[in-house]
Design a protein around this motif. Structure first.
Motif, PDB file in Angstrom:
ATOM      1  N   ALA A  42      15.298 -28.822  32.334  1.00  0.00           N
ATOM      2  CA  ALA A  42      14.170 -28.927  31.411  1.00  0.00           C
ATOM      3  C   ALA A  42      12.963 -29.620  32.048  1.00  0.00           C
ATOM      4  CB  ALA A  42      14.586 -29.687  30.155  1.00  0.00           C
ATOM      5  N   TYR A  43      13.154 -30.346  33.142  1.00  0.00           N
ATOM      6  CA  TYR A  43      12.076 -31.084  33.781  1.00  0.00           C
ATOM      7  C   TYR A  43      11.341 -30.274  34.851  1.00  0.00           C
ATOM      8  CZ  TYR A  43      14.150 -35.082  31.478  1.00  0.00           C
ATOM      9  OH  TYR A  43      14.647 -35.941  30.544  1.00  0.00           O
ATOM     10  N   PHE A  44      11.730 -29.032  35.048  1.00  0.00           N
ATOM     11  CA  PHE A  44      11.136 -28.210  36.094  1.00  0.00           C
ATOM     12  C   PHE A  44      10.631 -26.902  35.509  1.00  0.00           C
ATOM     13  CE2 PHE A  44      14.056 -31.036  38.199  1.00  0.00           C
ATOM     14  CZ  PHE A  44      13.364 -31.419  39.342  1.00  0.00           C
ATOM     15  N   LEU A  45       9.581 -26.378  36.124  1.00  0.00           N
ATOM     16  CA  LEU A  45       9.032 -25.086  35.716  1.00  0.00           C
ATOM     17  C   LEU A  45       9.989 -23.961  36.119  1.00  0.00           C
ATOM     18  CD1 LEU A  45       5.363 -25.600  36.905  1.00  0.00           C
ATOM     19  CD2 LEU A  45       6.150 -25.517  34.550  1.00  0.00           C
ATOM     20  N   PRO A  46       9.808 -22.772  35.544  1.00  0.00           N
ATOM     21  CA  PRO A  46      10.610 -21.625  35.993  1.00  0.00           C
ATOM     22  C   PRO A  46      10.377 -21.337  37.479  1.00  0.00           C
ATOM     23  CG  PRO A  46       9.467 -21.111  33.955  1.00  0.00           C
ATOM     24  CD  PRO A  46       8.964 -22.432  34.410  1.00  0.00           C
ATOM     25  N   ARG A  47      11.350 -20.710  38.110  1.00  0.00           N
ATOM     26  CA  ARG A  47      11.292 -20.504  39.564  1.00  0.00           C
ATOM     27  C   ARG A  47      10.175 -19.571  40.007  1.00  0.00           C
ATOM     28  NH1 ARG A  47      17.185 -19.793  39.664  1.00  0.00           N
ATOM     29  NH2 ARG A  47      17.971 -21.910  39.476  1.00  0.00           N
ATOM     30  N   GLU A  48       9.665 -18.729  39.105  1.00  0.00           N
ATOM     31  CA  GLU A  48       8.566 -17.838  39.485  1.00  0.00           C
ATOM     32  C   GLU A  48       7.351 -18.636  39.955  1.00  0.00           C
ATOM     33  OE1 GLU A  48       9.739 -17.510  36.083  1.00  0.00           O
ATOM     34  OE2 GLU A  48      11.333 -16.207  36.814  1.00  0.00           O
ATOM     35  N   TYR A  49       7.158 -19.794  39.343  1.00  0.00           N
ATOM     36  CA  TYR A  49       6.022 -20.631  39.700  1.00  0.00           C
ATOM     37  C   TYR A  49       6.177 -21.270  41.076  1.00  0.00           C
ATOM     38  CZ  TYR A  49       4.524 -20.187  34.879  1.00  0.00           C
ATOM     39  OH  TYR A  49       4.114 -19.694  33.673  1.00  0.00           O
ATOM     40  N   SER A  50       7.385 -21.291  41.606  1.00  0.00           N
ATOM     41  CA  SER A  50       7.592 -21.893  42.927  1.00  0.00           C
ATOM     42  C   SER A  50       6.895 -21.090  44.018  1.00  0.00           C
ATOM     43  CB  SER A  50       9.074 -22.015  43.234  1.00  0.00           C
ATOM     44  OG  SER A  50       9.662 -20.740  43.373  1.00  0.00           O
ATOM     45  N   VAL A  51       6.589 -19.846  43.747  1.00  0.00           N
ATOM     46  CA  VAL A  51       5.830 -19.029  44.694  1.00  0.00           C
ATOM     47  C   VAL A  51       4.362 -18.955  44.277  1.00  0.00           C
ATOM     48  CG1 VAL A  51       5.581 -16.713  45.647  1.00  0.00           C
ATOM     49  CG2 VAL A  51       7.854 -17.664  45.289  1.00  0.00           C
ATOM     50  N   LEU A  52       4.120 -18.820  42.979  1.00  0.00           N
ATOM     51  CA  LEU A  52       2.752 -18.646  42.498  1.00  0.00           C
ATOM     52  C   LEU A  52       1.871 -19.876  42.734  1.00  0.00           C
ATOM     53  CD1 LEU A  52       3.426 -16.774  39.149  1.00  0.00           C
ATOM     54  CD2 LEU A  52       2.595 -15.828  41.296  1.00  0.00           C
ATOM     55  N   PRO A  54       2.056 -22.412  45.123  1.00  0.00           N
ATOM     56  CA  PRO A  54       1.580 -22.565  46.504  1.00  0.00           C
ATOM     57  C   PRO A  54       0.619 -21.458  46.945  1.00  0.00           C
ATOM     58  CG  PRO A  54       3.927 -22.944  46.419  1.00  0.00           C
ATOM     59  CD  PRO A  54       3.527 -22.419  45.081  1.00  0.00           C
ATOM     60  N   VAL A  55       0.829 -20.229  46.471  1.00  0.00           N
ATOM     61  CA  VAL A  55      -0.093 -19.143  46.824  1.00  0.00           C
ATOM     62  C   VAL A  55      -1.470 -19.425  46.235  1.00  0.00           C
ATOM     63  CG1 VAL A  55      -0.608 -16.703  46.411  1.00  0.00           C
ATOM     64  CG2 VAL A  55       1.659 -17.388  47.181  1.00  0.00           C
ATOM     65  N   ALA A  56      -1.523 -19.838  44.978  1.00  0.00           N
ATOM     66  CA  ALA A  56      -2.804 -20.154  44.342  1.00  0.00           C
ATOM     67  C   ALA A  56      -3.475 -21.339  45.049  1.00  0.00           C
ATOM     68  CB  ALA A  56      -2.593 -20.460  42.865  1.00  0.00           C
ATOM     69  N   LEU A  59      -4.905 -20.090  48.341  1.00  0.00           N
ATOM     70  CA  LEU A  59      -6.121 -19.300  48.144  1.00  0.00           C
ATOM     71  C   LEU A  59      -7.309 -20.191  47.798  1.00  0.00           C
ATOM     72  CD1 LEU A  59      -4.731 -16.205  46.219  1.00  0.00           C
ATOM     73  CD2 LEU A  59      -5.572 -16.287  48.575  1.00  0.00           C
ATOM     74  N   LEU A  60      -7.081 -21.207  46.971  1.00  0.00           N
ATOM     75  CA  LEU A  60      -8.155 -22.144  46.664  1.00  0.00           C
ATOM     76  C   LEU A  60      -8.597 -22.901  47.907  1.00  0.00           C
ATOM     77  CD1 LEU A  60      -7.152 -23.630  43.196  1.00  0.00           C
ATOM     78  CD2 LEU A  60      -9.213 -22.365  43.768  1.00  0.00           C
ATOM     79  N   LEU A  61      -7.645 -23.311  48.732  1.00  0.00           N
ATOM     80  CA  LEU A  61      -7.978 -24.002  49.971  1.00  0.00           C
ATOM     81  C   LEU A  61      -8.825 -23.110  50.873  1.00  0.00           C
ATOM     82  CD1 LEU A  61      -7.568 -26.471  51.856  1.00  0.00           C
ATOM     83  CD2 LEU A  61      -5.596 -25.262  52.765  1.00  0.00           C
ATOM     84  N   LEU A  62      -8.427 -21.846  51.027  1.00  0.00           N
ATOM     85  CA  LEU A  62      -9.210 -20.912  51.835  1.00  0.00           C
ATOM     86  C   LEU A  62     -10.607 -20.695  51.252  1.00  0.00           C
ATOM     87  CD1 LEU A  62      -6.586 -18.197  52.801  1.00  0.00           C
ATOM     88  CD2 LEU A  62      -7.703 -19.839  54.307  1.00  0.00           C
ATOM     89  N   LEU A  63     -10.690 -20.636  49.932  1.00  0.00           N
ATOM     90  CA  LEU A  63     -11.982 -20.480  49.280  1.00  0.00           C
ATOM     91  C   LEU A  63     -12.888 -21.667  49.579  1.00  0.00           C
ATOM     92  CD1 LEU A  63     -13.837 -18.984  47.181  1.00  0.00           C
ATOM     93  CD2 LEU A  63     -12.770 -20.488  45.480  1.00  0.00           C
ATOM     94  N   PHE A  64     -12.366 -22.890  49.438  1.00  0.00           N
ATOM     95  CA  PHE A  64     -13.175 -24.086  49.678  1.00  0.00           C
ATOM     96  C   PHE A  64     -13.558 -24.222  51.146  1.00  0.00           C
ATOM     97  CE2 PHE A  64     -11.089 -25.938  45.729  1.00  0.00           C
ATOM     98  CZ  PHE A  64     -12.179 -25.631  44.935  1.00  0.00           C
ATOM     99  N   VAL A  65     -12.651 -23.926  52.049  1.00  0.00           N
ATOM    100  CA  VAL A  65     -12.960 -24.004  53.483  1.00  0.00           C
ATOM    101  C   VAL A  65     -13.993 -22.945  53.849  1.00  0.00           C
ATOM    102  CG1 VAL A  65     -11.999 -23.662  55.796  1.00  0.00           C
ATOM    103  CG2 VAL A  65     -10.792 -25.076  54.154  1.00  0.00           C
ATOM    104  N   GLY A  66     -13.826 -21.739  53.350  1.00  0.00           N
ATOM    105  CA  GLY A  66     -14.798 -20.681  53.620  1.00  0.00           C
ATOM    106  C   GLY A  66     -16.171 -21.006  53.061  1.00  0.00           C
ATOM    107  N   THR A  67     -16.218 -21.562  51.857  1.00  0.00           N
ATOM    108  CA  THR A  67     -17.488 -21.954  51.258  1.00  0.00           C
ATOM    109  C   THR A  67     -18.149 -23.059  52.073  1.00  0.00           C
ATOM    110  OG1 THR A  67     -16.649 -21.356  49.076  1.00  0.00           O
ATOM    111  CG2 THR A  67     -18.579 -22.792  49.149  1.00  0.00           C
TER     112      THR A  67
END
Length: 84
Positions: A42-52, A54-56, A59-67
């Motif tokens: 109950a203290y952890f999110l569903p496993r689908e988020y374990s990939v989503l 870090p990917v998000a 992508l945000l890191l790449l966006l900020f570095v590119g900007t």
């Protein structure tokens, strides 16, 4: 030499990173071996988020570095035109 405030911020960031790493490690490595109806699940999110998540974050890191690179490049070109 770093001031006390800088050291405190640094220690806080390191502590946050360690907690995040421990949470993610338990979430990804330990939880698959624990039954799905166990209380700790109950203290952890569903496993689908374990990939989503870090990917998000990546992508945000790449966006900020590119900007950042685009802004620095734009400013340096602007300054070069003024001096020429």
């Amino acid at each position: 030499m770093a001031t006390a405030t800088d050291q405190l911020v640094g220690y806080g960031l390191v502590a946050f990173s360690l907690l995040l790493f421990a949470y993610y490690t338990v979430w990804i490595i330990v939880l698959p071996f624990i039954e799905s109806d166990h209380l700790i699940q109950a203290y952890f999110l569903p496993r689908e988020y374990s990939v989503l998540i870090p990917v998000a974050a990546g992508l945000l890191l790449l966006l900020f570095v590119g900007t950042f690179i685009a802004v620095i490049t734009w400013k340096s070109r602007k300054a070069a035109k003024k001096s020429a």
